[in-house]
Motif scaffolding. Structure first.
Motif, mmCIF file in Angstrom:
data_model
loop_
_atom_site.group_PDB
_atom_site.id
_atom_site.type_symbol
_atom_site.label_atom_id
_atom_site.label_comp_id
_atom_site.label_asym_id
_atom_site.label_seq_id
_atom_site.Cartn_x
_atom_site.Cartn_y
_atom_site.Cartn_z
ATOM 1 N N LEU A 60 -2.875 3.286 -14.152
ATOM 2 C CA LEU A 60 -2.717 4.722 -14.361
ATOM 3 C C LEU A 60 -3.212 5.108 -15.747
ATOM 4 O O LEU A 60 -3.102 4.321 -16.696
ATOM 5 C CB LEU A 60 -1.237 5.115 -14.236
ATOM 6 C CG LEU A 60 -0.621 5.015 -12.834
ATOM 7 C CD1 LEU A 60 0.864 5.319 -12.905
ATOM 8 C CD2 LEU A 60 -1.303 5.973 -11.878
ATOM 9 N N ASN A 91 -5.873 0.028 -10.065
ATOM 10 C CA ASN A 91 -4.410 0.120 -10.007
ATOM 11 C C ASN A 91 -3.808 0.376 -11.380
ATOM 12 O O ASN A 91 -2.650 0.053 -11.615
ATOM 13 C CB ASN A 91 -3.843 -1.182 -9.432
ATOM 14 C CG ASN A 91 -4.140 -1.334 -7.958
ATOM 15 O OD1 ASN A 91 -3.486 -0.726 -7.119
ATOM 16 N ND2 ASN A 91 -5.155 -2.141 -7.636
ATOM 17 N N VAL A 105 -3.486 -0.375 -4.543
ATOM 18 C CA VAL A 105 -4.780 -0.237 -3.870
ATOM 19 C C VAL A 105 -5.306 -1.631 -3.545
ATOM 20 O O VAL A 105 -5.687 -2.389 -4.440
ATOM 21 C CB VAL A 105 -5.781 0.525 -4.753
ATOM 22 C CG1 VAL A 105 -7.129 0.649 -4.045
ATOM 23 C CG2 VAL A 105 -5.236 1.900 -5.104
ATOM 24 N N ARG A 152 0.825 -1.203 0.000
ATOM 25 C CA ARG A 152 0.000 0.000 0.000
ATOM 26 C C ARG A 152 0.860 1.254 0.000
ATOM 27 O O ARG A 152 0.511 2.258 -0.631
ATOM 28 C CB ARG A 152 -0.921 -0.019 1.217
ATOM 29 C CG ARG A 152 -2.142 -0.936 1.029
ATOM 30 C CD ARG A 152 -2.979 -1.055 2.275
ATOM 31 N NE ARG A 152 -4.253 -1.720 2.009
ATOM 32 C CZ ARG A 152 -4.998 -2.308 2.921
ATOM 33 N NH1 ARG A 152 -4.596 -2.303 4.192
ATOM 34 N NH2 ARG A 152 -6.140 -2.878 2.595
ATOM 35 N N GLU A 153 1.989 1.187 0.709
ATOM 36 C CA GLU A 153 2.910 2.327 0.716
ATOM 37 C C GLU A 153 3.476 2.562 -0.675
ATOM 38 O O GLU A 153 3.721 3.713 -1.076
ATOM 39 C CB GLU A 153 4.041 2.065 1.720
ATOM 40 C CG GLU A 153 5.045 3.206 1.843
ATOM 41 C CD GLU A 153 4.462 4.408 2.555
ATOM 42 O OE1 GLU A 153 5.006 5.509 2.365
ATOM 43 O OE2 GLU A 153 3.453 4.249 3.275
ATOM 44 N N LEU A 154 3.664 1.495 -1.439
ATOM 45 C CA LEU A 154 4.171 1.611 -2.812
ATOM 46 C C LEU A 154 3.098 2.053 -3.793
ATOM 47 O O LEU A 154 3.404 2.311 -4.961
ATOM 48 C CB LEU A 154 4.744 0.262 -3.258
ATOM 49 C CG LEU A 154 6.028 -0.189 -2.553
ATOM 50 C CD1 LEU A 154 6.376 -1.622 -2.927
ATOM 51 C CD2 LEU A 154 7.191 0.745 -2.909
ATOM 52 N N GLY A 155 1.857 2.141 -3.339
ATOM 53 C CA GLY A 155 0.807 2.656 -4.195
ATOM 54 C C GLY A 155 -0.235 1.655 -4.653
ATOM 55 O O GLY A 155 -1.175 2.020 -5.364
#
Length: 317
Positions: free
Chosen positions: A83, A81, A61, A56-59
Protein backbone atom coordinates in the motif's frame (compact mmCIF):
# COMPACT_ATOMS: atom_id res chain seq x y z
CA UNK A 1 -9.07 -25.38 14.30
CA UNK A 2 -9.15 -21.57 13.84
CA UNK A 3 -5.53 -21.20 14.96
CA UNK A 4 -4.39 -24.01 12.66
CA UNK A 5 -6.11 -22.42 9.66
CA UNK A 6 -4.72 -18.99 10.45
CA UNK A 7 -1.21 -20.44 10.67
CA UNK A 8 -1.70 -22.30 7.38
CA UNK A 9 -2.89 -19.12 5.63
CA UNK A 10 0.05 -17.18 7.03
CA UNK A 11 2.53 -19.79 5.80
CA UNK A 12 0.95 -19.82 2.35
CA UNK A 13 1.04 -16.03 2.16
CA UNK A 14 4.71 -15.96 3.20
CA UNK A 15 5.59 -18.56 0.55
CA UNK A 16 3.80 -16.63 -2.19
CA UNK A 17 5.28 -13.29 -1.13
CA UNK A 18 8.80 -14.66 -0.59
CA UNK A 19 9.32 -16.38 -3.92
CA UNK A 20 10.88 -14.78 -6.99
CA UNK A 21 9.26 -17.21 -9.39
CA UNK A 22 5.85 -18.88 -9.55
CA UNK A 23 5.53 -21.94 -7.31
CA UNK A 24 3.53 -24.96 -8.40
CA UNK A 25 1.00 -26.73 -6.20
CA UNK A 26 3.52 -29.52 -5.71
CA UNK A 27 6.19 -27.13 -4.47
CA UNK A 28 3.77 -25.39 -2.14
CA UNK A 29 2.61 -28.70 -0.73
CA UNK A 30 6.19 -29.70 -0.01
CA UNK A 31 6.91 -26.36 1.67
CA UNK A 32 3.95 -26.15 4.08
CA UNK A 33 3.62 -28.74 6.83
CA UNK A 34 -0.19 -28.61 6.96
CA UNK A 35 -0.35 -29.52 3.28
CA UNK A 36 2.06 -32.41 3.77
CA UNK A 37 -0.32 -33.80 6.39
CA UNK A 38 -3.26 -33.77 3.98
CA UNK A 39 -4.53 -37.30 3.56
CA UNK A 40 -4.88 -37.34 -0.23
CA UNK A 41 -4.35 -35.23 -3.33
CA UNK A 42 -8.04 -34.40 -3.44
CA UNK A 43 -7.98 -33.27 0.20
CA UNK A 44 -4.93 -31.09 -0.47
CA UNK A 45 -6.44 -29.58 -3.62
CA UNK A 46 -9.64 -28.61 -1.80
CA UNK A 47 -7.67 -27.15 1.11
CA UNK A 48 -5.35 -25.20 -1.18
CA UNK A 49 -8.16 -23.76 -3.30
CA UNK A 50 -10.06 -22.63 -0.18
CA UNK A 51 -6.92 -21.05 1.29
CA UNK A 52 -6.13 -19.28 -1.97
CA UNK A 53 -9.66 -17.86 -2.15
CA UNK A 54 -9.47 -16.77 1.51
CA UNK A 55 -6.20 -14.91 0.94
CA UNK A 56 -7.65 -13.15 -2.09
CA UNK A 57 -10.72 -12.24 -0.05
CA UNK A 58 -8.37 -10.68 2.52
CA UNK A 59 -6.84 -8.56 -0.21
CA UNK A 60 -3.72 -10.48 -1.25
CA UNK A 61 -3.10 -10.21 -5.01
CA UNK A 62 -2.13 -13.73 -6.19
CA UNK A 63 -0.98 -14.18 -9.76
CA UNK A 64 -1.50 -17.40 -11.69
CA UNK A 65 1.24 -18.09 -14.25
CA UNK A 66 1.52 -20.94 -16.72
CA UNK A 67 5.04 -21.96 -17.86
CA UNK A 68 6.12 -23.39 -21.21
CA UNK A 69 5.38 -26.95 -20.02
CA UNK A 70 1.80 -26.03 -19.19
CA UNK A 71 2.36 -26.23 -15.41
CA UNK A 72 0.51 -23.61 -13.37
CA UNK A 73 2.38 -21.64 -10.72
CA UNK A 74 1.41 -19.06 -8.11
CA UNK A 75 3.09 -16.02 -6.64
CA UNK A 76 2.25 -12.73 -4.91
CA UNK A 77 4.48 -9.89 -6.09
CA UNK A 78 5.48 -7.50 -3.33
CA UNK A 79 4.95 -4.42 -5.47
CA UNK A 80 1.35 -5.52 -6.16
CA UNK A 81 0.65 -6.05 -2.45
CA UNK A 82 2.22 -2.90 -1.02
CA UNK A 83 0.00 0.00 0.00
CA UNK A 84 1.19 3.55 -0.60
CA UNK A 85 2.27 5.59 2.39
CA UNK A 86 -0.62 7.30 4.18
CA UNK A 87 -0.04 10.84 5.43
CA UNK A 88 -2.54 12.70 7.58
CA UNK A 89 -2.47 16.23 8.89
CA UNK A 90 -3.51 16.92 12.47
CA UNK A 91 -7.13 17.77 11.59
CA UNK A 92 -7.60 14.68 9.40
CA UNK A 93 -6.12 12.38 12.03
CA UNK A 94 -8.27 13.92 14.76
CA UNK A 95 -11.42 13.51 12.64
CA UNK A 96 -10.65 9.83 12.02
CA UNK A 97 -9.91 9.34 15.70
CA UNK A 98 -13.28 10.84 16.59
CA UNK A 99 -15.00 8.55 14.07
CA UNK A 100 -13.29 5.52 15.62
CA UNK A 101 -14.58 6.59 19.02
CA UNK A 102 -18.17 6.26 17.82
CA UNK A 103 -17.99 2.47 17.61
CA UNK A 104 -17.68 1.28 21.19
CA UNK A 105 -19.79 -1.83 21.15
CA UNK A 106 -20.26 -5.22 19.54
CA UNK A 107 -17.65 -6.53 17.13
CA UNK A 108 -16.61 -3.06 16.02
CA UNK A 109 -15.00 -2.04 19.33
CA UNK A 110 -11.86 -4.12 18.69
CA UNK A 111 -11.53 -2.85 15.14
CA UNK A 112 -11.89 0.75 16.32
CA UNK A 113 -9.22 0.24 18.97
CA UNK A 114 -6.80 -1.23 16.42
CA UNK A 115 -7.52 1.62 14.02
CA UNK A 116 -6.65 4.17 16.67
CA UNK A 117 -3.24 2.57 17.19
CA UNK A 118 -2.55 2.94 13.46
CA UNK A 119 -3.78 6.53 13.57
CA UNK A 120 -1.26 7.26 16.30
CA UNK A 121 1.47 6.05 14.02
CA UNK A 122 0.02 8.05 11.13
CA UNK A 123 0.07 11.35 13.00
CA UNK A 124 -2.83 11.54 15.44
CA UNK A 125 -1.65 14.21 17.91
CA UNK A 126 -0.72 12.85 21.31
CA UNK A 127 -2.81 15.51 23.03
CA UNK A 128 -5.95 14.27 21.23
CA UNK A 129 -7.45 11.35 23.12
CA UNK A 130 -10.60 10.13 21.35
CA UNK A 131 -11.58 8.05 24.38
CA UNK A 132 -11.42 10.96 26.80
CA UNK A 133 -14.44 13.17 27.34
CA UNK A 134 -13.73 16.67 26.06
CA UNK A 135 -17.21 18.14 26.17
CA UNK A 136 -20.83 17.67 27.04
CA UNK A 137 -21.59 15.82 23.78
CA UNK A 138 -20.19 12.33 23.30
CA UNK A 139 -20.50 10.71 19.85
CA UNK A 140 -22.14 7.30 20.01
CA UNK A 141 -24.02 5.09 17.59
CA UNK A 142 -26.49 3.07 19.66
CA UNK A 143 -26.86 -0.56 18.67
CA UNK A 144 -29.40 -2.39 20.80
CA UNK A 145 -30.88 -4.76 18.22
CA UNK A 146 -29.53 -8.32 18.11
CA UNK A 147 -30.04 -8.30 14.33
CA UNK A 148 -27.41 -5.59 13.79
CA UNK A 149 -24.26 -7.71 13.86
CA UNK A 150 -25.43 -10.59 11.62
CA UNK A 151 -26.90 -8.09 9.15
CA UNK A 152 -23.70 -6.03 9.15
CA UNK A 153 -21.69 -9.15 8.31
CA UNK A 154 -24.23 -10.23 5.69
CA UNK A 155 -23.99 -6.81 3.99
CA UNK A 156 -20.20 -7.07 4.00
CA UNK A 157 -20.09 -10.64 2.70
CA UNK A 158 -23.00 -10.20 0.24
CA UNK A 159 -24.99 -13.09 1.77
CA UNK A 160 -28.80 -13.31 1.48
CA UNK A 161 -30.66 -13.59 4.79
CA UNK A 162 -34.01 -14.67 6.16
CA UNK A 163 -35.69 -13.09 9.20
CA UNK A 164 -39.15 -12.65 10.71
CA UNK A 165 -40.41 -9.08 10.38
CA UNK A 166 -43.44 -7.44 11.99
CA UNK A 167 -44.80 -4.43 10.11
CA UNK A 168 -46.25 -1.56 12.13
CA UNK A 169 -49.80 -2.46 11.12
CA UNK A 170 -49.42 -6.24 11.49
CA UNK A 171 -50.37 -8.35 14.48
CA UNK A 172 -47.81 -11.08 13.77
CA UNK A 173 -44.40 -11.21 12.07
CA UNK A 174 -43.86 -12.88 8.74
CA UNK A 175 -40.69 -14.28 7.10
CA UNK A 176 -38.76 -12.06 4.70
CA UNK A 177 -36.10 -13.22 2.24
CA UNK A 178 -33.72 -10.33 1.68
CA UNK A 179 -30.50 -9.56 -0.16
CA UNK A 180 -28.97 -7.00 2.27
CA UNK A 181 -27.28 -3.92 0.80
CA UNK A 182 -26.56 -1.44 3.59
CA UNK A 183 -27.38 -0.40 7.16
CA UNK A 184 -28.23 3.18 8.09
CA UNK A 185 -28.83 4.93 11.42
CA UNK A 186 -31.57 7.54 11.13
CA UNK A 187 -32.96 9.50 14.08
CA UNK A 188 -31.71 6.94 16.59
CA UNK A 189 -33.08 3.90 14.75
CA UNK A 190 -31.26 1.40 12.52
CA UNK A 191 -32.61 0.48 9.10
CA UNK A 192 -31.63 -2.14 6.54
CA UNK A 193 -31.94 -1.50 2.82
CA UNK A 194 -32.02 -4.47 0.48
CA UNK A 195 -33.82 -6.42 -2.17
CA UNK A 196 -36.94 -8.25 -0.94
CA UNK A 197 -37.09 -11.45 -2.99
CA UNK A 198 -40.71 -12.18 -2.08
CA UNK A 199 -41.89 -8.78 -3.33
CA UNK A 200 -39.34 -8.41 -6.11
CA UNK A 201 -38.42 -4.85 -5.13
CA UNK A 202 -36.19 -2.72 -2.91
CA UNK A 203 -37.38 -2.46 0.67
CA UNK A 204 -36.28 -0.79 3.92
CA UNK A 205 -36.61 -2.65 7.23
CA UNK A 206 -36.43 -1.19 10.72
CA UNK A 207 -34.20 -3.45 12.83
CA UNK A 208 -36.31 -3.07 15.98
CA UNK A 209 -39.15 -4.85 14.14
CA UNK A 210 -37.05 -7.91 13.31
CA UNK A 211 -37.93 -10.78 15.63
CA UNK A 212 -35.95 -13.95 16.28
CA UNK A 213 -32.62 -14.77 14.66
CA UNK A 214 -31.26 -13.60 11.32
CA UNK A 215 -30.44 -16.72 9.28
CA UNK A 216 -27.97 -16.72 6.40
CA UNK A 217 -28.64 -18.47 3.12
CA UNK A 218 -25.83 -19.98 1.08
CA UNK A 219 -26.99 -18.51 -2.21
CA UNK A 220 -25.86 -15.62 -4.37
CA UNK A 221 -27.50 -12.25 -4.93
CA UNK A 222 -29.97 -12.27 -7.80
CA UNK A 223 -29.90 -8.52 -8.50
CA UNK A 224 -26.94 -6.11 -8.65
CA UNK A 225 -26.22 -3.95 -5.62
CA UNK A 226 -26.68 -0.24 -6.40
CA UNK A 227 -23.52 1.86 -6.41
CA UNK A 228 -25.08 4.20 -3.84
CA UNK A 229 -27.82 2.94 -1.57
CA UNK A 230 -29.68 6.02 -0.32
CA UNK A 231 -31.21 4.41 2.74
CA UNK A 232 -31.48 7.72 4.56
CA UNK A 233 -33.39 9.38 1.73
CA UNK A 234 -35.71 6.40 1.35
CA UNK A 235 -36.52 6.25 5.07
CA UNK A 236 -36.97 10.01 5.18
CA UNK A 237 -39.49 9.87 2.34
CA UNK A 238 -41.40 7.09 4.12
CA UNK A 239 -41.57 9.23 7.25
CA UNK A 240 -42.97 12.22 5.42
CA UNK A 241 -39.77 14.23 5.07
CA UNK A 242 -40.39 14.82 1.37
CA UNK A 243 -44.12 15.42 1.78
CA UNK A 244 -45.99 17.93 -0.38
CA UNK A 245 -49.21 17.89 1.68
CA UNK A 246 -50.18 18.81 5.24
CA UNK A 247 -51.96 17.02 8.04
CA UNK A 248 -53.75 18.47 11.04
CA UNK A 249 -53.28 16.65 14.36
CA UNK A 250 -54.07 17.21 18.00
CA UNK A 251 -51.09 16.61 20.30
CA UNK A 252 -51.00 16.38 24.08
CA UNK A 253 -49.16 19.32 25.69
CA UNK A 254 -45.60 18.45 26.65
CA UNK A 255 -45.48 15.37 24.39
CA UNK A 256 -44.32 14.51 20.87
CA UNK A 257 -41.32 16.82 20.56
CA UNK A 258 -40.20 15.25 17.22
CA UNK A 259 -43.63 16.17 15.82
CA UNK A 260 -43.37 19.68 17.19
CA UNK A 261 -39.99 20.08 15.50
CA UNK A 262 -41.61 19.23 12.14
CA UNK A 263 -44.72 21.38 12.63
CA UNK A 264 -45.33 24.33 10.32
CA UNK A 265 -47.81 25.80 12.80
CA UNK A 266 -48.80 25.20 16.44
CA UNK A 267 -51.95 26.46 18.19
CA UNK A 268 -52.80 26.00 21.86
CA UNK A 269 -56.24 24.46 22.37
CA UNK A 270 -56.26 24.35 26.15
CA UNK A 271 -57.20 21.42 28.40
CA UNK A 272 -53.74 19.92 27.83
CA UNK A 273 -53.87 19.78 24.01
CA UNK A 274 -52.29 21.62 21.07
CA UNK A 275 -53.18 21.65 17.39
CA UNK A 276 -50.32 21.12 14.91
CA UNK A 277 -50.01 21.28 11.15
CA UNK A 278 -47.29 18.89 9.95
CA UNK A 279 -45.98 17.67 6.55
CA UNK A 280 -47.84 14.62 5.31
CA UNK A 281 -46.17 11.95 3.21
CA UNK A 282 -45.95 8.19 2.82
CA UNK A 283 -45.32 6.47 6.16
CA UNK A 284 -46.59 9.25 8.40
CA UNK A 285 -49.35 6.99 9.74
CA UNK A 286 -46.77 4.48 11.03
CA UNK A 287 -44.83 7.25 12.75
CA UNK A 288 -47.93 8.76 14.42
CA UNK A 289 -48.91 5.37 15.84
CA UNK A 290 -45.68 5.34 17.85
CA UNK A 291 -46.96 8.28 19.94
CA UNK A 292 -50.00 6.28 21.06
CA UNK A 293 -52.74 8.18 22.95
CA UNK A 294 -50.81 11.48 22.80
CA UNK A 295 -51.84 12.02 19.15
CA UNK A 296 -55.26 12.38 17.52
CA UNK A 297 -55.47 12.84 13.75
CA UNK A 298 -58.01 15.45 12.69
CA UNK A 299 -57.48 15.49 8.93
CA UNK A 300 -57.17 14.34 6.22
CA UNK A 301 -59.67 11.52 6.65
CA UNK A 302 -57.47 8.95 4.87
CA UNK A 303 -54.60 9.51 7.32
CA UNK A 304 -56.98 9.23 10.27
CA UNK A 305 -58.32 5.92 8.88
CA UNK A 306 -54.81 4.54 8.34
CA UNK A 307 -53.76 5.41 11.91
CA UNK A 308 -56.90 3.78 13.34
CA UNK A 309 -56.27 0.62 11.29
CA UNK A 310 -52.74 0.37 12.65
CA UNK A 311 -53.90 0.92 16.23
CA UNK A 312 -56.56 -1.79 15.88
CA UNK A 313 -53.95 -4.21 14.50
CA UNK A 314 -51.65 -3.52 17.47
CA UNK A 315 -54.54 -3.98 19.91
CA UNK A 316 -55.40 -7.36 18.37
CA UNK A 317 -51.80 -8.49 18.58
Amino acid sequence: MAIAKAERLMNLALCLLGTRRPLSKRELRESIEAYLEAGSDDSFNRMFERDKDDLRELGLVIETVENLDGEVGYMARRDSNRLPAITLDAEEAAALGLAAKVWQQARLAGAASGALQKLRAAGLPEDVDPYEAHGALEPRIPVHEAAFEPLMLACRDRRPVVFDYRKANAAHPEPRHVEPWALECWRGHWYLAGYDRDRGAERVFRLSRITGKVRSRGTRFTVPVPDVVTVRETVASWAGESADRSALIRLRTGAGYPLRAKATSVRELGDGWDELEIPYGHGLDAWLVEFGPDVVVLEPAELRADVLDRLRAVAKG
